[in-house]
Design an enzyme around this catalytic site. Structure first.
Site, PDB file in Angstrom:
ATOM      1  N   LYS A   1      -4.941  -1.027  -7.623  1.00 33.61           N
ATOM      2  CA  LYS A   1      -6.191  -0.698  -6.948  1.00 33.61           C
ATOM      3  C   LYS A   1      -7.350  -0.545  -7.927  1.00 33.61           C
ATOM      4  O   LYS A   1      -7.167  -0.385  -9.121  1.00 33.61           O
ATOM      5  CB  LYS A   1      -6.009   0.544  -6.068  1.00 33.61           C
ATOM      6  CG  LYS A   1      -5.174   0.214  -4.841  1.00 33.61           C
ATOM      7  CD  LYS A   1      -5.167   1.290  -3.796  1.00 33.61           C
ATOM      8  CE  LYS A   1      -4.450   0.774  -2.538  1.00 33.61           C
ATOM      9  NZ  LYS A   1      -4.327   1.811  -1.496  1.00 33.61           N
TER      10      LYS A   1
ATOM     11  N   ARG B   1       4.394   2.106  -2.711  1.00 34.25           N
ATOM     12  CA  ARG B   1       4.105   0.769  -2.180  1.00 34.25           C
ATOM     13  C   ARG B   1       3.483  -0.040  -3.310  1.00 34.25           C
ATOM     14  O   ARG B   1       2.393   0.291  -3.804  1.00 34.25           O
ATOM     15  CB  ARG B   1       3.156   0.875  -0.987  1.00 34.25           C
ATOM     16  CG  ARG B   1       2.813  -0.446  -0.314  1.00 34.25           C
ATOM     17  CD  ARG B   1       1.912  -0.196   0.891  1.00 34.25           C
ATOM     18  NE  ARG B   1       1.564  -1.435   1.571  1.00 34.25           N
ATOM     19  CZ  ARG B   1       0.527  -2.206   1.267  1.00 34.25           C
ATOM     20  NH1 ARG B   1      -0.271  -1.846   0.259  1.00 34.25           N
ATOM     21  NH2 ARG B   1       0.284  -3.308   1.932  1.00 34.25           N
TER      22      ARG B   1
END
Length: 305
Positions: free
Chosen positions: A243, A282
């Site tokens: 991210k 995840r």
């Protein structure tokens, strides 16, 4: 050689599949590891996801990639047909289903435990019918009553991920009094709606939603405060993989590190999350993160000895 019953990906214009193996018995949520954190592999069947958009944009390439994750040890494979990066355009419902349903079906037939990453109840229903067991919904506070009914009726598992708005609005919704306490309270408020619809506590998973309606600094505060999400009767999933806030941390020469250069930092976040008590992570890179959760579990076991 044993092979999957409906193995695609062998035509002249498709990527080759990994070495095929005999289908395994269908994995179940109840059969997930209890001695270490769970690793959920990210499979984007999209042309525009922030990290790997276009790599697995066809059913054949996506199934091949999903099988590689499965054989590499992914406990869950999360299949999504709509990019959720900030500013992304919504995908029509029928197109989303065209992308994900063949992939969900093929991976479930191979024995994988499959999650569908969708904010639409109709896609969730169709994916569950195709073999998915988990719905991973990024809607957050915008989650619909129809989704709650669909999950309850199907007896599926549901990931309540914190978010305050859609992909275009979320960047302007980052005002919090206390980011950890506000995110927790808002997440539990969505949890309560699904409880009321008949989804039992043991089928609800919490996700603080790193990167969704949060600044980089707020993401770091949430990671430092993950302990607040534990102890509410639900597993906690952390999704930090590649991210933007990791890229900003790894800035070099005035430029943030590109997504594929953030994998080592993702592994570091995995270790921190597991140490804080996270049930699962995840991730894009299944192998490295699976190694990390195994190391964390072994170290924790040694500390208790």
């Amino acid at each position: 050689m044993d092979s999957l019953a409906a193995a695609p990906g062998t035509g002249p214009n498709t990527s080759p599949l990994p070495v095929l193996r005999k289908p395994r018995p269908r994995a179940t949520f109840e059969g997930l590891p209890s001695d270490r954190a769970v690793v959920m592999g990210i499979l984007n069947v999209t042309p525009d996801s922030f990290s790997d958009g276009g790599q697995n944009a066809t059913a054949d390439t996506a199934i091949a990639a999903g099988l590689r994750m499965f054989y590499a040890g992914a406990d869950i494979i999360d299949v999504g047909g709509e990019s959720t990066r900030p500013g992304s355009e919504p995908v029509p419902e029928d197109e989303e289903q065209r992308r994900v349903l063949p992939v969900v079906e093929a991976l479930a037939k191979a024995g994988a435990l499959v999650s569908v990453d969708t904010r639409r109840a109709s896609t969730a229903r169709a994916a569950i019918a195709a073999g998915a067991s988990i719905v991973n919904d990024v809607s957050g506070l915008l989650a619909t009553d129809e989704m709650a009914r669909a999950v309850a009726e199907a007896g599926a598992y549901y990931i309540v991920m914190h978010n305050r708005g859609d992909s275009k609005a979320m960047g302007g919704l980052t005002e919090y009094t206390s980011v950890v306490q506000d995110v927790l309270a808002e997440t539990l408020s969505v949890r309560d709606r699904f409880r009321a619809a008949g989804v039992p506590d043991e089928r609800i998973i919490l996700d603080p939603g790193l990167g969704f309606a949060k600044t980089a600094e707020q993401n770091w505060e949430l990671l430092a405060g993950l302990g607040a999400f534990m102890g509410h009767g639900h597993p906690v999933l952390v999704g930090a993989s590649r991210k933007r806030f990791l890229g900003e941390l790894l800035t070099s020469g005035g430029k943030a590190a590109p997504p594929q250069a953030r994998d080592a930092a993702t592994v570091a976040v995995t270790m921190l999350s597991v140490a804080a008590g996270a049930w699962g992570v995840r991730v894009h890179d299944v192998g490295a993160n699976l190694d990390a959760v195994k190391v964390a579990a072994r170290a924790a076991g040694a500390a208790k000895a």
